[in-house]
Design a protein around this motif. Structure first.
Motif, mmCIF file in Angstrom:
data_model
loop_
_atom_site.group_PDB
_atom_site.id
_atom_site.type_symbol
_atom_site.label_atom_id
_atom_site.label_comp_id
_atom_site.label_asym_id
_atom_site.label_seq_id
_atom_site.Cartn_x
_atom_site.Cartn_y
_atom_site.Cartn_z
ATOM 1 N N MET A 67 -13.199 -1.761 2.414
ATOM 2 C CA MET A 67 -13.654 -2.073 1.051
ATOM 3 C C MET A 67 -14.759 -3.118 1.018
ATOM 4 O O MET A 67 -15.461 -3.255 0.020
ATOM 5 C CB MET A 67 -12.476 -2.614 0.226
ATOM 6 C CG MET A 67 -11.518 -1.547 -0.217
ATOM 7 S SD MET A 67 -10.198 -2.251 -1.238
ATOM 8 C CE MET A 67 -8.798 -2.051 -0.141
ATOM 9 N N ALA A 104 -8.177 8.996 -6.562
ATOM 10 C CA ALA A 104 -9.064 9.224 -7.700
ATOM 11 C C ALA A 104 -10.305 8.360 -7.579
ATOM 12 O O ALA A 104 -10.263 7.265 -7.005
ATOM 13 C CB ALA A 104 -8.327 8.891 -8.995
ATOM 14 N N LEU A 147 -6.071 -2.084 6.781
ATOM 15 C CA LEU A 147 -6.652 -2.457 5.482
ATOM 16 C C LEU A 147 -7.432 -3.765 5.533
ATOM 17 O O LEU A 147 -8.492 -3.905 4.928
ATOM 18 C CB LEU A 147 -5.582 -2.569 4.398
ATOM 19 C CG LEU A 147 -6.242 -2.654 3.015
ATOM 20 C CD1 LEU A 147 -6.313 -1.285 2.365
ATOM 21 C CD2 LEU A 147 -5.570 -3.642 2.105
ATOM 22 N N ALA A 164 -3.989 3.617 6.677
ATOM 23 C CA ALA A 164 -4.797 2.806 5.754
ATOM 24 C C ALA A 164 -4.220 1.395 5.631
ATOM 25 O O ALA A 164 -4.963 0.408 5.602
ATOM 26 C CB ALA A 164 -4.859 3.480 4.384
ATOM 27 N N ARG A 165 -2.901 1.315 5.563
ATOM 28 C CA ARG A 165 -2.248 0.003 5.483
ATOM 29 C C ARG A 165 -2.521 -0.808 6.748
ATOM 30 O O ARG A 165 -2.907 -1.983 6.672
ATOM 31 C CB ARG A 165 -0.730 0.195 5.330
ATOM 32 C CG ARG A 165 0.059 -1.111 5.365
ATOM 33 C CD ARG A 165 1.533 -0.852 5.621
ATOM 34 N NE ARG A 165 1.735 -0.248 6.934
ATOM 35 C CZ ARG A 165 2.810 0.447 7.292
ATOM 36 N NH1 ARG A 165 3.796 0.624 6.430
ATOM 37 N NH2 ARG A 165 2.884 0.949 8.518
ATOM 38 N N ALA A 187 -16.052 -0.758 -4.483
ATOM 39 C CA ALA A 187 -17.037 0.141 -5.086
ATOM 40 C C ALA A 187 -16.327 1.332 -5.720
ATOM 41 O O ALA A 187 -15.275 1.763 -5.259
ATOM 42 C CB ALA A 187 -18.014 0.623 -4.025
ATOM 43 N N GLY A 188 -16.935 1.871 -6.790
ATOM 44 C CA GLY A 188 -16.375 3.050 -7.433
ATOM 45 C C GLY A 188 -15.806 2.742 -8.803
ATOM 46 O O GLY A 188 -15.283 3.626 -9.475
ATOM 47 N N LEU A 219 -1.377 7.086 4.603
ATOM 48 C CA LEU A 219 -1.162 5.799 3.929
ATOM 49 C C LEU A 219 -0.836 4.709 4.945
ATOM 50 O O LEU A 219 -1.300 3.573 4.825
ATOM 51 C CB LEU A 219 -0.028 5.923 2.910
ATOM 52 C CG LEU A 219 -0.336 6.767 1.667
ATOM 53 C CD1 LEU A 219 0.941 6.995 0.862
ATOM 54 C CD2 LEU A 219 -1.401 6.097 0.799
ATOM 55 N N LEU A 278 0.039 11.488 -1.270
ATOM 56 C CA LEU A 278 -0.823 11.516 -0.082
ATOM 57 C C LEU A 278 0.073 11.572 1.149
ATOM 58 O O LEU A 278 1.230 11.150 1.103
ATOM 59 C CB LEU A 278 -1.706 10.265 -0.051
ATOM 60 C CG LEU A 278 -2.849 10.258 -1.087
ATOM 61 C CD1 LEU A 278 -3.410 8.852 -1.270
ATOM 62 C CD2 LEU A 278 -3.955 11.214 -0.655
ATOM 63 N N GLN A 291 -8.401 13.694 -6.425
ATOM 64 C CA GLN A 291 -7.059 13.106 -6.564
ATOM 65 C C GLN A 291 -5.883 14.070 -6.456
ATOM 66 O O GLN A 291 -4.771 13.727 -6.819
ATOM 67 C CB GLN A 291 -6.981 12.316 -7.867
ATOM 68 C CG GLN A 291 -7.114 13.122 -9.143
ATOM 69 C CD GLN A 291 -8.558 13.290 -9.600
ATOM 70 O OE1 GLN A 291 -9.483 13.080 -8.858
ATOM 71 N NE2 GLN A 291 -8.726 13.698 -10.836
ATOM 72 N N LEU A 302 0.813 -1.219 0.000
ATOM 73 C CA LEU A 302 0.000 0.000 0.000
ATOM 74 C C LEU A 302 0.847 1.270 0.000
ATOM 75 O O LEU A 302 0.535 2.246 -0.690
ATOM 76 C CB LEU A 302 -0.967 0.044 1.179
ATOM 77 C CG LEU A 302 -1.998 1.156 0.981
ATOM 78 C CD1 LEU A 302 -3.264 0.629 0.353
ATOM 79 C CD2 LEU A 302 -2.288 1.922 2.239
ATOM 80 N N MET A 344 -10.644 7.162 2.680
ATOM 81 C CA MET A 344 -9.322 7.792 2.550
ATOM 82 C C MET A 344 -9.432 9.307 2.692
ATOM 83 O O MET A 344 -8.603 9.948 3.340
ATOM 84 C CB MET A 344 -8.682 7.432 1.201
ATOM 85 C CG MET A 344 -8.209 5.997 1.056
ATOM 86 S SD MET A 344 -6.874 5.524 2.209
ATOM 87 C CE MET A 344 -5.586 6.697 1.763
ATOM 88 N N GLU A 389 -1.134 7.121 -5.409
ATOM 89 C CA GLU A 389 -0.403 8.366 -5.677
ATOM 90 C C GLU A 389 0.126 8.443 -7.101
ATOM 91 O O GLU A 389 0.734 9.443 -7.487
ATOM 92 C CB GLU A 389 0.780 8.474 -4.716
ATOM 93 C CG GLU A 389 0.388 8.432 -3.248
ATOM 94 C CD GLU A 389 1.611 8.471 -2.340
ATOM 95 O OE1 GLU A 389 1.765 9.460 -1.612
ATOM 96 O OE2 GLU A 389 2.411 7.515 -2.379
ATOM 97 N N PRO A 411 -18.344 5.523 -3.737
ATOM 98 C CA PRO A 411 -16.968 4.985 -3.754
ATOM 99 C C PRO A 411 -16.439 4.915 -2.325
ATOM 100 O O PRO A 411 -15.722 5.803 -1.868
ATOM 101 C CB PRO A 411 -16.210 5.986 -4.622
ATOM 102 C CG PRO A 411 -16.964 7.263 -4.483
ATOM 103 C CD PRO A 411 -18.408 6.904 -4.230
ATOM 104 N N THR A 412 -16.808 3.855 -1.631
ATOM 105 C CA THR A 412 -16.644 3.796 -0.169
ATOM 106 C C THR A 412 -15.194 3.963 0.282
ATOM 107 O O THR A 412 -14.920 4.712 1.214
ATOM 108 C CB THR A 412 -17.218 2.481 0.383
ATOM 109 O OG1 THR A 412 -16.702 1.385 -0.385
ATOM 110 C CG2 THR A 412 -18.730 2.463 0.282
ATOM 111 N N PHE A 413 -14.281 3.238 -0.340
ATOM 112 C CA PHE A 413 -12.898 3.297 0.134
ATOM 113 C C PHE A 413 -12.297 4.684 -0.096
ATOM 114 O O PHE A 413 -11.539 5.198 0.741
ATOM 115 C CB PHE A 413 -12.046 2.223 -0.555
ATOM 116 C CG PHE A 413 -10.666 2.101 0.021
ATOM 117 C CD1 PHE A 413 -10.472 1.509 1.256
ATOM 118 C CD2 PHE A 413 -9.561 2.602 -0.657
ATOM 119 C CE1 PHE A 413 -9.190 1.407 1.814
ATOM 120 C CE2 PHE A 413 -8.275 2.501 -0.107
ATOM 121 C CZ PHE A 413 -8.098 1.903 1.126
#
Lengths: 360, 360
Positions: free
Chosen positions: B37, B201, B26, B22-23, A201-202, B19, B14, B195, A26, B246, A38, B240-242
């Motif tokens: 997700m 994005a 995850l 998020a990792r 999703a997305g 990050l 980012l 983004q 990630l 973020m 990124e 776009p949930t994830f």
């Protein structure tokens, strides 16, 4: 809590090894010094990721070269508009099969753009079956025929491919794409939101025969013209890069699993565990016609609905989550897409048996 | 390679700690047993994530209650159509300011739906400046005025807020949202692809004054009607949930950093490091008018373009990547959004000095 068995209808469970790979890379993807999130979508790293994802999807589904594969946004709900806006091509009406809530949404949106001929409907029996093709009233002048081969709410799946002659066949495969092999050449256009069998999703995938492109309705926004994306390899604007990367990891996972034929066998075996048990008891009931029982979404009710809450609470304590039926129909629903292991279905049945023993 | 300094114009760098968080969560978000997700968008975990993200954005930007915050898909490119489709409200024309490539795209798309009055244009000097408001030819009957307060390609930023009286002001803030405080009440609608300064994005944020909703053009797809999303808290269909998750982590990070006033000070200091050096040498050249020098995107050229390739190669060896200018203008461009630390800009300037010494 450890990882649970997640029976959500979507967004839905993803393969654990896919999530673990995404986690491991990630912050720094394959040593390139940045996260996939990124990366410029026009840089060589991401262009490679997107090209590989498309190539793997083409291989898995045996998509011929005269079909375009598009990575879009907006979900099936946006496709409900994009399909008529792009595929009417000068015609005034389109055929729709009505087999459930998703069919109805597609029909409602299409009526903004054209006359809709309902070739057949199963609303008479609460969308618990799919009318056979002999019952359909096809219009040979229709711009296309749209159907929903799997309805997530009613749990109704159509395992045969409609024969529409020269009329292009359009399918919303959001909930059963990649669950079994299909013959793409029988279709004019296939679309699928990613959040069930593809990835997060997305992301929305569209597979479309090239000759259908290029005649959008007047006033179609540039972003809603399939040709915009087909002509730019889905890079007309910034695509949902991370979702495409995740989809690519899922495609690799499917290839390691043996491809769609192997997934079909696995999904048949998985669904059988649950349906066989439902057929063996009066404590639970499955409302779906036997020949249309979905391998992806299994709705069932408890004989005594006053036990619903206790059932869900106990299930959660056993690490079995998101079993509540859709708010429009109630009861329970177990969604068992590709990423649900057979162990999860077996654990669900064991819990259901124990619950029956306790309350039956 | 270790983490690099990534000067991409978008998708862009980012914050590392975002990050890393998020990792770390995850595979299993805060012990709930699943990845973000994999969460149903209607489950309490994700509803909480989305509500918190909206609340934090409202706090950061001081968004009043009579503005809706929408989490959409499709990027700024889809907004180019959604803005006229929703905001014409019976009028036949709209005002547009033309300050660069993104303005031009918005104008081109708007012409599909209405007459466009260009209030002013800086195309005469290659989009290197922004015309002051005294030069604008405003139409008091315009449905709205659209402008692009930061043009990523020309590196032109407008730091003042246009005064359009009763005509709603619409801004494409994709590339400078959250980089400094703005007065939201001066705007009818603000939109931004995520983004650059928000997240990955695939997410587009729209901030819109409620009274502007509910009068879309005939034939507007349901998904392109802002009211559809406003009435459903952006959950009309699967969002776009994830990407929303973020974005929420980025909002928390901005709050920890002290909010938008602190970010503005930091961004001023960061940009100064680079512009001061560019002003001190003839080896490099920045084409942008001084009063419109963007704090987000800094374009510059080498006096001798035959050195471009060597410059980029050496930069990469120093962990400074994505410095190539947009294909439409050439040269170099350093995008230094919120997530770019000042250390990255200093490292770039050190490299530029050394390169000048070697080749100047």
């Amino acid at each position: 809590m450890e990882r649970v068995y997640n029976f959500s209808a979507g967004p839905a469970a993803l393969p654990l090894e896919v999530l673990e790979q995404a986690r491991d890379e990630l912050v720094n993807w394959q040593g390139c010094g940045m996260s996939v999130m990124e990366m410029s979508h026009r840089g060589k790293e991401f262009m490679g990721i997107a090209a590989q994802a498309e190539a793997d999807l083409r291989e898995l589904m045996e998509i011929p070269a005269h079909y375009k594969v598009l990575f879009l946004q907006g979900g099936a709900s946006l496709q409900f508009a994009m399909v008529p806006m792009n595929l009417l091509r000068g015609k005034a009406s389109a055929d729709y099969l009505n087999t459930g809530e998703w069919s109805k949404k597609a029909i409602k949106e299409a009526k903004k753009f054209c006359a809709v001929n309902i070739v057949a409907s199963s609303e008479d029996r609460n969308f618990s079956y799919a009318p056979s093709q002999e019952q359909w009233q096809l219009d040979p002048n229709a711009a296309y025929l749209h159907y929903t081969p799997n309805e997530t709410i009613g749990g109704v799946e159509i395992f045969w491919t409609p024969d529409t002659g020269a009329v292009p066949l359009v399918a919303d495969m959001s909930s059963n794409i990649l669950s079994r092999p299909i013959d793409v050449t029988r279709y004019g256009l296939i679309y699928a939101g990613a959040q069930k069998n593809i990835g997060p999703a997305g992301l929305t995938i569209v597979i479309v025969r090239e000759d259908l492109l290029g005649q959008p309705l007047a006033g179609t926004p540039t972003m809603l013209d399939y040709k915009t994306h087909a002509d730019n390899d889905s890079m007309y604007n910034t695509p949902p890069t991370f979702a495409i990367y995740m989809a690519g990891l899922v495609f690799k996972w499917l290839k390691r699993r043996g491809g769609l034929k192997a997934m079909e066998e696995y999904n048949i075996a998985k669904a059988k565990v649950l349906y066989d048990y439902l057929d063996s008891t009066d404590f639970y009931h499955c409302p779906t016609a036997r020949e249309n029982r979905s391998r992806m979404n299994v709705p069932f009710t408890l004989r005594d609905p006053s036990l619903d809450e206790a059932f869900l609470k106990g299930a959660k304590e056993h690490g079995l989550v998101q079993l509540k039926g859709h708010r429009s129909v109630g009861g329970m629903r177990a969604s068992i897409y590709n990423a649900m292991p057979i162990e999860g279905v077996k654990a669900l049945v064991e819990y259901m048996k124990a619950f029956e023993k306790q309350h039956g």
